[in-house]
Design an enzyme around this catalytic site. Structure first.
Site, PDB file in Angstrom:
ATOM      1  N   ARG A 364       0.954  -1.219   0.115  1.00 36.27           N
ATOM      2  CA  ARG A 364      -0.027  -0.106  -0.065  1.00 36.27           C
ATOM      3  C   ARG A 364       0.894   1.179   0.010  1.00 36.27           C
ATOM      4  NH1 ARG A 364      -0.641  -0.191   5.758  1.00 36.27           N
ATOM      5  NH2 ARG A 364      -2.711  -1.863   5.693  1.00 36.27           N
ATOM      6  N   ASN A 486      -4.950   1.784   8.660  1.00 33.40           N
ATOM      7  CA  ASN A 486      -4.285   1.603  10.004  1.00 33.40           C
ATOM      8  C   ASN A 486      -3.813   0.612  10.225  1.00 33.40           C
ATOM      9  OD1 ASN A 486      -3.899   2.014  12.735  1.00 33.40           O
ATOM     10  ND2 ASN A 486      -5.579   3.727  12.719  1.00 33.40           N
ATOM     11  N   ASP A 487      -2.448   0.415  10.264  1.00 35.26           N
ATOM     12  CA  ASP A 487      -1.873  -0.944  10.359  1.00 35.26           C
ATOM     13  C   ASP A 487      -2.131  -1.503  11.947  1.00 35.26           C
ATOM     14  OD1 ASP A 487      -0.520  -1.715   8.077  1.00 35.26           O
ATOM     15  OD2 ASP A 487       1.335  -0.771   8.919  1.00 35.26           O
ATOM     16  N   CYS A 488      -2.614  -0.619  12.658  1.00 33.57           N
ATOM     17  CA  CYS A 488      -2.591  -1.057  14.486  1.00 33.57           C
ATOM     18  C   CYS A 488      -4.026  -1.174  14.596  1.00 33.57           C
ATOM     19  CB  CYS A 488      -1.980   0.001  15.023  1.00 33.57           C
ATOM     20  SG  CYS A 488      -0.333   0.251  14.671  1.00 33.57           S
ATOM     21  N   ASN A 490      -6.335  -3.778  14.672  1.00 37.11           N
ATOM     22  CA  ASN A 490      -6.285  -5.304  14.698  1.00 37.11           C
ATOM     23  C   ASN A 490      -7.515  -5.723  15.086  1.00 37.11           C
ATOM     24  OD1 ASN A 490      -3.159  -4.383  15.644  1.00 37.11           O
ATOM     25  ND2 ASN A 490      -3.491  -4.547  13.386  1.00 37.11           N
TER      26      ASN A 490
END
Ligand code: GLC
Ligand code: GLC
Length: 812
Positions: A364, A486-488, A490
């Protein structure tokens, strides 16, 4: 408080004290050989891949910070004193110091005991080497007898292994010294066919290649024994830690200057021609010798430096503006454009904050980086697109990262970040609008680099879209997978084990948690696909993408609108994230930006409402935070986002990457004042005056500025390698200044602050230079265009067969 100043004419930032709050970095290299270099000459170099082909060692998180680099020591041989002209590592108090950070080069100059030393570091275009050009001058009225020691510490190629596998590494190190040139050839005897070399233009008094011999036992880089004693040890490394150091003695008469050149480079031999003589173990140097000889010549160095400067002249000329705001001009014309090149080259791999080991190229990330770069060298963007698409999976999914050297997807991180595939649509359509090169869509590109799986690139785009449609959740919104932008966030990790990777841990099936952000991104991508299909006269495709966009849009309005703003997500219990009904994390920036960019709620009023909410809840003087309220504790069902202390990183930090989405959204609603106001809040040049708060480089964007919940509100971190570069560039140039490529020609639709009387721009688009002058005739954003003196309908300049086109735009 400032630590330097912009020298706009020279296109440099001049740092005037060596002890900046953090190492202030620059990058060298443009294609294959790269190095990062701090304002005190710290940093390292690598060939293509910061992990797999690392040339030199660097210790970021050292005490002091930023240790290991391209160090030169000067020694006064009469007085037996020594110092570092770049301040580190000896840190002697210099009488005068400047570091000029320029486009692909860094010049560090200082004076100590009336010896002036200036070193310019750069990588010549198309070469796999770097040059350190040292100019010494004696300002004393007596002869100076000096010893010069160069120094670098070799990395044993794989930076991860180098930092961990000592039982092996302490035995494998090998060098050759021939004709004053130091060759680093660890593992060359077996499977490697590449080596490094370190050469000097002067006759040597001596050299060293074993770290311990150079430093002396239990000594550090600030106090090497060899330098102290003024005599190289001629050490040859067998195992342990190979280094490179030349010892040169010079006598300088009063007023005399001397240039000394050092070269550090990387070279590959054909596998069957590694040795010379062939049955020996000696490196075949026939290929590399002429290169070394060439660049040890000062005239050739000047030519190479001039070529680098004109390369940048050409690239920067693609877009230049003169607006009433100096911070806008500086970033658009120079620094933001430059940072876009660096992020395009390196993605997130190697910076002061990224060790170069973990990340490779983000899927990305790289697609987004391309948005700010594509106009500079469309051909390289094309190549990048094909590389990225070749890592796509048959399902349409994507590896989250790939290694630049092998161009293969990274198995350790894997896939299932459900936003990833959609970004490919944005990069490809940006490339098509810029270049007009429709042929790329017919290029045959494999899936997962598997021979035999090739399909046209267009099919890859279709599968990217299909990937989302095949993964919808209970509300008809896209399933989030491991995370979205937003990789975080989760929502399927549920990680309770310390040390488990939030990115790769999935304890839930993933059939429930949905992302409104991906829904918005999907609509944006579907709009792009429909527009593309229209250009290609594929009517059924146009209808298909219009339909899926419309359906997703109504799903968003039904299940993704929280009354005053867009919801962020549904978690694994199908509870809302980013809603008034949440205890914390009630409103998030990402879906506001993305949904509005996709055109959702523009006419019906929700967009304006959402932006109002952003302004009320998220905007701060230092930029717009990710969400509010910050998470005050760890939430198992939310993941890494709540692992960060409040105000940092994804837990309500000012994650600069997202701010331009709001600028674009404001511009789409015609709010030029607000869009530009947000632009200036995170503009590094505008933040230069608060250097003691901001602390990072004032010439490049950081990933994050600590949010209002943080103890260090306003402090920037993770500079350089961030999607912020590309998106800010897009926000200011395409949407605020409003000059953007379309399939049919260049569009001019500025949404600028009301007080601006106008601005001038020069844009090279598909080989034509457009000289655009925008004037304000009234308070609004309506545009009347005159092209070559002729009034035209609409705001898209038709493609004309001319080399230069004069455009006047009147705003009213
Ligand atoms: C980092 C990652 C990027 C991600 C962002 C937010 O910048 O490189 O891919 O979108 O963090 O988590
Ligand atoms: C992104 C985020 C960071 C996270 C990382 C995981 O870069 O910015 O907070 O830890 O991804 O790789």
């Amino acid at each position: 408080m400032k630590y330097g100043y912009f020298d706009d004419t020279k296109r440099e930032y001049v740092i005037t004290q060596p002890d900046t709050p953090l190492p202030w970095l620059n990058y060298m290299g443009s294609q294959a050989y790269f190095g990062l270099i701090s304002n005190t000459a710290g940093g390292y170099s690598f060939y293509r891949d910061a992990r797999l082909r690392r040339l030199t060692r660097y210790r970021y998180n050292n005490a002091p910070l930023d240790m290991g680099g391209r160090y030169i020591y000067l020694r006064d041989d009469n007085k037996a004193t020594f110092w570092s002209p770049s301040w580190q590592p000896t840190r002697n108090k210099l009488d005068h110091y400047t570091c000029r950070q320029g486009l692909g080069y860094t010049t560090i100059s200082s004076t100590y005991a009336q010896i002036e030393a200036s070193t310019r570091y750069f990588v010549p275009l198309d070469e796999t080497l770097e040059i350190w050009e040292l100019n010494l001058s004696n300002q004393r009225n007596e002869t100076a007898a000096l010893s010069i020691f160069s120094s670098i510490e070799f990395c044993l190629w794989d930076a991860q292994d180098d930092a961990t596998n000592y039982q092996r590494n302490f035995n494998t190190g090998q060098v050759e010294i021939e004709a004053g040139i130091i060759y680093h050839k660890t593992e060359y005897r077996e499977r490697r066919n590449h080596f490094a070399y370190f050469a000097c233009s002067e006759a040597l008094t001596g050299f060293d290649t074993q770290r311990e011999a150079f430093l002396g036992p239990y000594r550090a880089w600030d106090n090497p024994q060899v330098v102290e004693q003024g005599q190289a040890g001629n050490s040859e490394a067998h195992g342990w830690s190979p280094i490179g150091s030349h010892h040169v003695k010079v006598k300088l008469e009063p007023g005399e200057t001397r240039r000394i050149i050092f070269l550090l480079g990387y070279y590959e031999n054909p596998p069957d021609q590694k040795f010379d003589p062939p049955n020996s173990q000696i490196i075949n140097k026939q290929g590399v010798k002429p290169i070394i000889t060439h660049y040890l010549n000062g005239d050739h160095v000047q030519t190479a430096f001039a070529a680098l400067a004109s390369y940048w002249d050409k690239l920067l000329a693609k877009f230049q503006v003169a607006t009433p705001n100096e911070h806008t001009n500086r970033m658009v014309n120079l620094w933001n454009a430059y940072q876009c090149m660096v992020t395009f080259n390196l993605s997130r791999s190697a910076s002061f904050f990224e060790s170069g080991i973990g990340r490779g190229m983000g899927y990305r990330d790289s697609n987004q980086d391309l948005l700010g770069f594509v106009h500079k060298i469309p051909d390289r963007a094309r190549e990048r697109i094909l590389d990225i698409a070749a890592t796509q999976l048959e399902s349409g999914g994507a590896y989250h990262q790939y290694q630049p050297l092998t161009k293969k997807g990274n198995d350790a991180i894997g896939s299932n970040f459900n936003d990833d595939p959609l970004w490919l649509v944005l990069s490809v359509t940006a490339y098509l609008k810029e270049s007009g090169d429709g042929n790329i869509l017919d290029e045959m590109v494999p899936y997962d680099n598997q021979a035999g799986s090739e399909q046209p690139l267009y099919e890859h785009l279709q599968r990217s879209m299909q990937y989302t449609l095949e993964r919808l959740g209970p509300h008809g919104l896209p399933l989030i997978g491991r995370a979205d932008w937003n990789d975080c966030l989760n929502l399927n990790a549920f990680s309770a084990q310390p040390g488990e990777s939030f990115q790769t841990t999935t304890n839930k099936e993933g059939k429930v948690a949905e992302s409104v952000f991906i829904a918005g991104l999907f609509v944006l991508a579907a709009n792009e696909m429909a527009a593309l299909a229209r250009v290609r006269n594929l009517d059924a495709e146009v209808r298909h993408y219009q339909d899926v966009a419309k359906t997703m849009q109504s799903t968003i309005m039904e299940h993704g609108w929280d009354g005053s703003w867009f919801l962020r997500a549904y978690d694994d219990f199908s509870d809302k994230v980013g809603s008034k009904s949440c205890a914390e994390g009630q409103i998030f920036i990402e879906p506001q930006g993305m949904c509005i960019m996709a055109g959702i709620g523009l006419e019906s009023g929700e967009a304006q409402q959402a932006l109002q909410a952003v302004n009320e809840h998220l905007a701060t003087p230092h930029g717009i935070v990710l969400h509010q309220p910050a998470y005050s504790k760890y939430y198992l069902h939310l993941g890494e986002i709540s692992s960060y202390p409040p105000g940092y990183k994804e837990n309500a930090g000012i994650f600069c990457h997202t701010n331009p989405w709001i600028m674009i959204a404001e511009a789409l609603l015609g709010n030029g004042n607000m869009a530009h106001d947000y632009y200036l809040r995170i503009n590094p040049s505008a933040r230069e005056v608060i250097g003691d708060i901001h602390r990072s480089e004032p010439y490049v964007y950081p990933q994050m500025i600590a949010g209002r919940d943080a103890a260090t509100f306003g402090e920037a971190k993770n500079s350089w390698l961030t999607g912020t570069a590309a998106w800010n560039y897009v926000a200011i140039t395409h949407w605020i200044l409003g000059i953007r490529p379309t399939y049919k020609g260049l569009q001019v639709a500025p949404v600028i602050p009301q007080e601006w009387p106008g601005f001038e721009a020069s844009r090279i688009f598909r080989g034509v230079t457009y000289k655009i002058s925008v004037k304000r005739g009234g308070p609004g954003n309506k545009v009347s265009l005159t092209v070559e003196g002729q009034a035209i309908e609409g705001n898209v300049i038709p493609l004309l067969d001319k080399s230069e086109v004069i455009v006047e735009a009147m705003l009213w």
